[in-house]
Scaffold this motif. Structure first.
Motif, mmCIF file in Angstrom:
data_model
loop_
_atom_site.group_PDB
_atom_site.id
_atom_site.type_symbol
_atom_site.label_atom_id
_atom_site.label_comp_id
_atom_site.label_asym_id
_atom_site.label_seq_id
_atom_site.Cartn_x
_atom_site.Cartn_y
_atom_site.Cartn_z
ATOM 1 N N UNK A 44 7.836 -49.122 31.257
ATOM 2 C CA UNK A 44 9.239 -48.113 31.495
ATOM 3 C C UNK A 44 9.352 -47.896 29.682
ATOM 4 N N UNK A 45 9.582 -46.908 29.048
ATOM 5 C CA UNK A 45 9.420 -46.934 28.097
ATOM 6 C C UNK A 45 10.397 -47.434 27.326
ATOM 7 N N UNK A 46 11.553 -46.872 27.588
ATOM 8 C CA UNK A 46 13.003 -47.929 26.900
ATOM 9 C C UNK A 46 14.418 -47.459 28.535
ATOM 10 N N UNK A 47 14.840 -47.897 27.590
ATOM 11 C CA UNK A 47 15.984 -48.100 28.432
ATOM 12 C C UNK A 47 17.550 -48.040 27.940
ATOM 13 N N UNK A 48 18.441 -46.735 28.215
ATOM 14 C CA UNK A 48 19.624 -46.371 27.569
ATOM 15 C C UNK A 48 20.662 -46.632 28.901
ATOM 16 N N UNK A 49 21.064 -47.171 28.832
ATOM 17 C CA UNK A 49 22.874 -47.706 29.075
ATOM 18 C C UNK A 49 23.603 -47.238 28.048
ATOM 19 N N UNK A 79 6.998 -53.517 30.766
ATOM 20 C CA UNK A 79 8.210 -53.167 29.508
ATOM 21 C C UNK A 79 7.625 -53.684 28.373
ATOM 22 N N UNK A 80 8.158 -53.194 27.504
ATOM 23 C CA UNK A 80 8.382 -54.410 25.582
ATOM 24 C C UNK A 80 9.117 -54.738 25.830
ATOM 25 N N UNK A 81 10.354 -55.997 25.483
ATOM 26 C CA UNK A 81 11.305 -56.766 24.768
ATOM 27 C C UNK A 81 11.240 -57.197 23.838
#
Length: 87
Positions: A44-49, A79-81
């Motif tokens: 999961x490369x990134x999450x935009x919300x 995924x990374x945080x």
């Protein structure tokens, strides 16, 4: 692969998911190859919300959609945080 969450007909979140780790230049591919040599990786490369949405609800929706697919494929979800959130 890209996951999009909707609230009604409005897109409220997007999460690109890499199945080819070579496209994510900051990942150490050897890390995954050494630990999971016979399993596909879903990164999961990134999450935009959308700021009007509750993040926890969006994450629950992602998990509800991705976990069954990953289990069926015997895949690892990764995924990374970040250590900080400036937003």
């Amino acid at each position: 692969m890209t996951w999009v969450a909707y609230s009604g007909s409005r897109a409220v979140a997007i999460c690109p998911i890499a199945t080819d780790l070579s496209v994510i230049t900051w990942l150490n591919q050897d890390f995954f190859a050494d630990r999971y040599p016979d399993r596909p990786i879903r990164y999961l490369a990134f999450l935009v919300v959308d700021s009007s949405m509750r993040l926890a609800r969006v994450i629950q929706s992602i998990a509800g959609g991705l976990i069954p697919e990953a289990r069926a494929a015997n895949a690892v979800l990764a995924f990374d945080t970040s250590t900080s959130n400036n937003g």
